[in-house]
Design a protein around this motif. Structure first.
Motif, PDB file in Angstrom:
ATOM      1  N   LYS A  23       0.744  -1.224  -0.014  1.00  0.00           N
ATOM      2  CA  LYS A  23       0.105   0.298   0.047  1.00  0.00           C
ATOM      3  C   LYS A  23       0.994   1.084  -0.025  1.00  0.00           C
ATOM      4  CE  LYS A  23      -3.872  -2.296   2.072  1.00  0.00           C
ATOM      5  NZ  LYS A  23      -4.712  -2.526   3.530  1.00  0.00           N
ATOM      6  N   GLU A  24       1.381   1.447   1.212  1.00  0.00           N
ATOM      7  CA  GLU A  24       2.007   2.801   1.146  1.00  0.00           C
ATOM      8  C   GLU A  24       3.338   2.979   0.348  1.00  0.00           C
ATOM      9  OE1 GLU A  24       1.085   3.869   6.005  1.00  0.00           O
ATOM     10  OE2 GLU A  24       2.981   3.505   5.280  1.00  0.00           O
ATOM     11  N   TYR A  27       2.306   2.654  -3.588  1.00  0.00           N
ATOM     12  CA  TYR A  27       1.556   3.894  -4.014  1.00  0.00           C
ATOM     13  C   TYR A  27       2.387   5.110  -4.232  1.00  0.00           C
ATOM     14  CZ  TYR A  27      -3.165   1.592  -4.574  1.00  0.00           C
ATOM     15  OH  TYR A  27      -3.980   0.797  -5.066  1.00  0.00           O
ATOM     16  N   TRP A 362      -8.353   1.550   0.348  1.00  0.00           N
ATOM     17  CA  TRP A 362      -7.217   2.107   0.153  1.00  0.00           C
ATOM     18  C   TRP A 362      -7.050   3.247  -0.729  1.00  0.00           C
ATOM     19  CZ3 TRP A 362      -3.395   3.113   3.214  1.00  0.00           C
ATOM     20  CH2 TRP A 362      -2.024   3.523   2.942  1.00  0.00           C
ATOM     21  N   SER A 366      -4.700   6.536   0.579  1.00  0.00           N
ATOM     22  CA  SER A 366      -3.833   6.829  -0.340  1.00  0.00           C
ATOM     23  C   SER A 366      -3.534   8.292  -0.487  1.00  0.00           C
ATOM     24  CB  SER A 366      -3.232   6.185  -1.499  1.00  0.00           C
ATOM     25  OG  SER A 366      -4.354   6.195  -2.333  1.00  0.00           O
TER      26      SER A 366
END
Length: 376
Positions: A23-24, A27, A362, A366
């Protein structure tokens, strides 16, 4: 816009951790940042535009790892000379302070309420837990005031940190919108195998494994068409598996072991309902369980612990049933209700999926993460 050189740090999480890497980091890379991820005892390679850098950690026990891990991660962090350091483990708080003293931007990512978590850590002697909890809270308070930002995973955690650090931002650990949907998730739940239910995640007593196994024995008494529970994850401690295998309900359990994300998607999309039956521990009662949202994302109804926070989510979305997590009979009754009411179960699954699309995803989270970095 200046594209900062960003470095995420972890000494304890797996290399391709869902929140940190998938995710982090991924992205942020997609948004144009130069992203590296330092991971204890990992290979070094590049994926999703992220440079993964392994930091060797020599340790023979937990305590040595807590000393050697941060030291090795810090050495690699200095070599990379990034603009922003974003770390994910409380044991890296001293490293964050060292990096801040060198003029770097530093972000502390708080996944869980660590002082509350300490109170149920079995490896910490019980008489010391309250003392350790207070020490950890004090260290978090002292360090967070000096960092540039704090990222928190839940509103409850953020309520504490915003009193230390004004730039405290909630980034929920919600699922990526279409990662787990599968070909049959939204429109074809009528065809799912109603004899297959699922639990995915860490397998511990506090996460309800014993109650789930006991409920399977009760659920299948006198049945000629047994319902099976498929569990995926790792037992902690490993000896717990042997204890569970001795229970009568284990005959109806299929232990899948560790599954990659594609295998998780396949399992969810061939299951009828998902269980997230955590015990009423203080840290769980106020948490946002990622598995609850992943079941919703896959379009299957959920059976969840009847905590006020969780009940609010489930009832608002009309996506499942909340039960007493300590009552195997209540768990069995909830499964039976869904099996006996397939149309209602299908609607619950569809409702959960819609809630993910509209609110719990998400993609929306984000945006706040990228805004935080742009402000830095």
């Amino acid at each position: 816009m200046i594209h900062l050189k960003v470095c995420h740090l972890t000494s304890v999480h797996p290399t391709e951790d869902i929140r940190i890497f998938v995710k982090e980091c991924s992205y942020l890379s997609e948004a144009g940042f130069d992203v590296s991820l330092i991971v204890g005892n990992s290979d070094s390679y590049r994926k999703n535009g992220v440079n993964i850098v392994g930091a060797p950690v020599e340790s023979t026990n937990r305590y040595l790892r807590m000393i050697n891990g941060p030291r090795s991660v810090y050495k690699k962090a200095l070599e990379l000379d990034a603009d922003v350091y974003h770390f994910h483990d409380p044991e890296l708080l001293p490293i964050g302070l060292l990096l801040k003293s060198k003029g770097k931007k530093v972000i502390y990512d708080v996944h869980e309420d660590v002082p509350q978590q300490v109170l149920s850590k079995q490896w910490i002697p019980k008489p010391l837990r309250k003392i350790v909890s207070r020490v950890v809270e004090g260290l978090e308070r002292y360090a967070s005031k000096r960092f540039d930002a704090v990222v928190t995973a839940t509103p409850t955690i953020n309520e504490r940190f915003v009193t230390y650090q004004q730039n405290s931002v909630i980034i929920h650990n919600f699922p990526i919108m279409n990662e787990l949907i599968g070909d049959n998730s939204a429109d074809s739940k009528k065809d799912l195998n109603s004899n297959k239910i699922v639990y995915i995640g860490g397998i511990t007593r506090l996460r309800g494994i014993e109650e789930m196994v006991l409920s399977m024995d009760e659920l299948n008494k006198g049945s000629n068409n047994p319902i099976t529970l498929h569990i995926a994850g790792a037992f902690a401690p490993p000896s717990l598996q042997n204890e569970m295998e001795k229970l009568e309900g284990w005959r109806y359990v299929n232990f899948e072991g560790y599954l990659n994300r594609q295998e998780v998607s396949t399992l969810l999309n061939t299951s009828y309902t998902g269980l997230v039956i955590l015990h009423p521990e203080p840290r769980y009662v106020v948490s946002y369980p990622i598995k609850l949202f992943e079941y919703m994302s896959a379009g299957i109804p959920v059976i969840a612990s009847d905590f006020p926070l969780w009940r609010g989510i489930v009832e608002e979305a009309e996506c499942g049933i909340c039960v007493d997590p300590l009552d195997p009979s209540a768990i069995a009754d909830a499964v039976k209700y869904l099996v006996d009411h397939p149309e209602e179960a299908r609607e619950m699954g569809e409702n959960g999926r819609k809630a993910i699309m509209n609110k719990y995803n998400w993609e929306q989270e984000s945006i706040r993460l990228v805004e935080l970095y742009n402000n830095l």
